[in-house]
Write an enzyme that holds these catalytic residues in place. Structure first.
Site, mmCIF file in Angstrom:
data_model
loop_
_atom_site.group_PDB
_atom_site.id
_atom_site.type_symbol
_atom_site.label_atom_id
_atom_site.label_comp_id
_atom_site.label_asym_id
_atom_site.label_seq_id
_atom_site.Cartn_x
_atom_site.Cartn_y
_atom_site.Cartn_z
ATOM 1 N N ASP A 11 38.296 36.651 27.853
ATOM 2 C CA ASP A 11 38.089 38.085 27.745
ATOM 3 C C ASP A 11 36.591 38.301 27.514
ATOM 4 O O ASP A 11 35.838 37.354 27.261
ATOM 5 C CB ASP A 11 38.932 38.679 26.614
ATOM 6 C CG ASP A 11 39.141 40.188 26.807
ATOM 7 O OD1 ASP A 11 38.330 40.820 27.519
ATOM 8 O OD2 ASP A 11 40.111 40.733 26.248
HETATM 9 C C1 BGC Z 1 39.592 43.911 27.414
HETATM 10 C C2 BGC Z 1 40.113 43.340 28.719
HETATM 11 C C3 BGC Z 1 39.284 43.852 29.857
HETATM 12 C C4 BGC Z 1 37.830 43.464 29.616
HETATM 13 C C5 BGC Z 1 36.882 43.844 30.741
HETATM 14 C C6 BGC Z 1 38.096 43.763 27.267
HETATM 15 O O1 BGC Z 1 37.645 44.561 26.240
HETATM 16 O O2 BGC Z 1 40.251 43.304 26.335
HETATM 17 O O3 BGC Z 1 41.464 43.674 28.869
HETATM 18 O O4 BGC Z 1 39.756 43.384 31.084
HETATM 19 O O5 BGC Z 1 37.409 44.100 28.429
HETATM 20 O O6 BGC Z 1 36.552 45.152 30.709
#
Ligand code: BGC
Length: 733
Positions: free
Chosen positions: A275
């Site tokens: 993530d």
């Molecule tokens: C989230 C993800 C997301 C990523 C990219 C993170 O804060 O947990 O689900 O895909 O950001 O934006």
């Protein structure tokens, strides 16, 4: 044959006895190996990171110079391509409810905002998940995005979790079936989808410092089973790890979960991405992580970009083996080739009207009628005086917030800044999608005289309620990424306003736009309750259609509504309210007994149970026949005994087993029926749902004996029961 292939020779030797799909997958693998051989180390290292696009005002600073000036569309992640080897740049975009744009692309005119996944989960309709996936992928493709960060599939373990609206349900099988179809829809368009967030990212409180503790066998029977089944059904190109730790190790650096379970036991061949801001250390590469996402986020959080610098140093010093670097790169290439990202033809035609219809159908089927004493549907031909109260219903329906929030075509109908503590505080906004329920209700009820009252104070709202024949109260709660709710109440004193309104006019109907169950202290004082979740851009219309009977409600709850938090496994949420950055431990001691399973174990009666949802017609289940042996197969008949066309969702449950009482959803099917019509349904259980996972042998085990089976309208409302004998066996991995 052994699915994981590790060396060039094995790939070439094993090509003979393959199915077409295996051959395609193997050819992607063979190409990945061949191309990776030709790469320089600089090229290899360039593939194992992604760079976040620039959002004005974000904490990651200005536009990153590693993103080329002429890149047209920025998004969550950019990885440069290698043109000399035919490898396209990898551009990833959020998320599961449409193509998002939190500010990366000022000129982007907006995308279709599909219903939240909790609404899609309520439809119990895998076909809708697939159609939505196809539509999202087309909208991604025309922007040049070849990876969609979709496939949110964490289990709803806690009704306070801010991101439950981004997930399908509290049940592993239900979630797996629906999320796999979303992934299949996306990947059918040549766009890779993730499944996320692996694993146990089930609360938002201090998520970067959260240690989720669980019994490993129970984990396999619940949250991990979701990923296992969904991977088998959809072969997602990538798996995104969570922010949290699991049993002491960060998800992105969890050797057991990544190397032993995902890539080992399950033979997963795609790549594992972190993530954003979830890679504090280069050693995660040794533990199974293949790509560091949004490296600038790691810089902000951990002061470094580990796969950019430290990993290269480790490589130079011989601490990081070349084979592992090759494996990381091959996994990425393999998924690009398997999904066909390198074979894109012309951009697909995007029919935004059709996409709006898919969003509308999702909202219609996702709305759950929780209670109805006959107040609904509303008579469309009567000159009723109706008070629509609260919830910004004059402006639109609301959305969940965070990385998954989609900006619709033409922008939001309104944005109310709410704010909040911590880094996510400034992102907490009330986003509204037009058309508003108010205008849609007026269209659907041309003879009615509708007054709007904002629900500003209980006394004022009561005055409006009193002078009306009927009240429709819109109760809202904004939830989202970075926040867990402190309790199950509606914010801004709405519970008090509903009380006052219902006292002034008992002919009150409540429509809820929330991302989770709420407590409803006023439940017995109102005549009908409609759970609309965050219904997406066509939600206003779908709500009006359901209230007026144009659409017969057919949604079923994908999450149990507890009476209060004392019925949940954790009445107190660890870490809630502590400053951002506080190390927090959550013990998921309920293990695999999540949601309705927990309620069954404890013998609790919830406010509304998993699977519950009313209709304007009636259904009967009959002729249940169940056979055993290796697994459970059930056949039964569903009949629409009422006056209207409608859809039922019969559900098959295991309710008791010889090796210990437990409840498991074994199968479900959405059955649309005309009045008087019947349909025979056959459901066969995935045997893992009848088994226990045994970590010592690494296998599933079914015990000999008698299994109790129930057919039902919810996890607490059984229409027929049966008993069946299964024979002892161990299987799978
Ligand atoms: C989230 C993800 C997301 C990523 C990219 C993170 O804060 O947990 O689900 O895909 O950001 O934006």
């Amino acid at each position: 044959m052994e699915r994981y292939v590790d060396t060039d020779t094995e790939v070439l030797e094993e090509t003979e006895e393959l199915t077409e799909m295996e051959a395609a997958s193997l050819s992607a693998e063979a190409r990945a190996i061949e191309i990776e051989h030709q790469m320089t180390d600089d090229e290899r290292f360039s593939l194992i990171i992604s760079i976040m696009g620039y959002v004005p005002g974000s904490i990651t600073g200005g536009r990153d110079p590693r993103i080329p000036e002429d890149l047209k569309n920025m998004s969550a992640g950019y990885t440069p391509g290698i043109p000399r080897l035919g490898i396209p740049a990898i551009q990833s975009s959020d998320a599961s409810m449409g193509v998002t744009n939190p500010g990366y692309r000022p000129d982007d005119k907006g995308a279709t905002a599909f219903p939240s996944l909790i609404a899609l989960g309520s439809s119990f309709n895998p076909r809708l998940a697939r159609e939505g996936g196809e539509a999202i992928a087309k909208e991604a493709r025309i922007r040049g995005f070849n990876v969609q960060l979709a496939g949110g599939c964490n289990l709803m373990r806690d009704p306070r979790n801010g991101r439950n609206f981004e997930y399908f349900s509290e049940d592993p099988y239900h979630t797996a079936v629906l999320v796999a179809e979303q992934v299949n829809g996306i990947q059918s368009q040549g766009v890779i989808s993730t499944l996320k967030h692996y694993s146990l990212n089930c609360n938002e409180t201090n998520r970067h410092w959260l240690d989720a503790i669980i019994d490993p066998n129970a984990h396999r029977e619940s949250d991990l089973l979701v990923f296992q089944i969904a991977i088998e059904r959809s072969q997602p190109g990538s798996i995104m790890t969570g922010y949290n730790k699991i049993n002491g190790e960060y998800a992105g650096g969890n050797h057991h979960l990544l190397n032993e379970v995902l890539k080992g036991a399950w033979g997963y061949k795609g790549w594992v991405m972190s993530d954003w801001g979830a890679t504090p250390d280069w050693t995660f590469a040794l533990k199974g992580l293949d790509q560091e996402s949004g490296v600038q986020a790691d810089k902000v959080l951990w002061g470094k970009e580990p796969f950019v610098n430290d990993l290269r140093n480790a490589y130079a010093e011989g601490k990081f083996p070349r084979e592992r670097l090759s494996d990381m790169v091959r996994r990425i290439l393999r998924s690009l080739f398997a999904v066909g990202v390198d074979q894109w033809g012309p951009a697909p035609d995007v029919d935004m009207e059709r996409h709006n219809e898919i969003a509308l159908e999702g909202a219609r089927q996702g709305i759950v009628l929780l209670k109805n004493d006959g107040a609904l549907p509303l008579a469309t031909d009567k000159p009723l005086k109706i008070a629509v109260i609260g919830g910004y219903a004059q402006q639109g329906v609301i959305s969940g917030i965070g990385s998954g929030a989609v900006t619709p075509v033409g922008g939001f109908a309104g944005v109310v800044k709410i704010g909040g503590a911590g880094v996510m505080g400034k992102h907490r906004n009330l986003f509204l999608f037009a058309p508003s329920p108010l205008e849609e209700l007026q269209k659907a009820l041309p003879a009615a005289q509708i007054d709007f009252d904002p629900g500003y104070t209980p006394a004022e709202a009561a005055l409006t309620a009193k002078r009306s024949d009927l009240v429709i109260f819109f109760g809202i709660r904004v939830e989202g990424e970075g926040f867990d709710s402190a309790d199950l109440s509606l914010p801004w004193g709405q519970d008090g306003v509903i009380d006052a309104v219902a006292a002034a006019n008992p002919n009150t109907i409540v429509v809820l736009e929330t991302g989770n169950p709420v407590s409803m202290p006023w439940r017995d004082k109102v005549r009908a309750i409609v759970q609309a979740w965050y219904p997406g851009q066509a939600g206003g219309m779908a709500i009006a259609e359901v209230l007026t009977g144009r659409v017969n409600p057919s949604g079923r709850l994908p999450i149990t509504f507890p009476v209060d938090l004392s019925q949940t496994p954790r009445p107190e949420l660890p870490g809630l309210g502590t400053p951002w950055g506080t190390p927090t431990t959550i013990r998921y001691d309920e293990g695999a007994e999540v949601g309705y399973r927990w309620f069954a174990q404890k013998n609790y009666t919830p406010l509304y149970s998993f699977g519950h949802g009313l209709s304007y017609t009636d259904f009967e289940h009959s002729s249940l026949r169940v056979t055993g042996g290796e697994t459970v197969t059930a056949t039964f008949t569903v009949t629409n005994t009422g006056e209207r066309e409608g859809a039922d969702v019969p559900q098959l449950y295991l309710t008791d087993a010889p090796d210990g009482m437990r409840m498991r959803l074994l199968g479900f099917e959405r059955v649309a029926l005309k009045p008087g019509e019947s349909r025979n349904v056959t459901l066969t259980a995935d045997p893992r749902l009848l088994a226990r996972f045994d970590g010592d042998t690494g296998q599933w085990h079914i015990a000999d004996g008698t299994y109790k089976i129930a057919l039902g309208k919810s996890a607490q409302d059984f229409t027929e029961t049966a008993e069946v004998t299964l024979s002892q066996r161990s299987f799978g991995h």
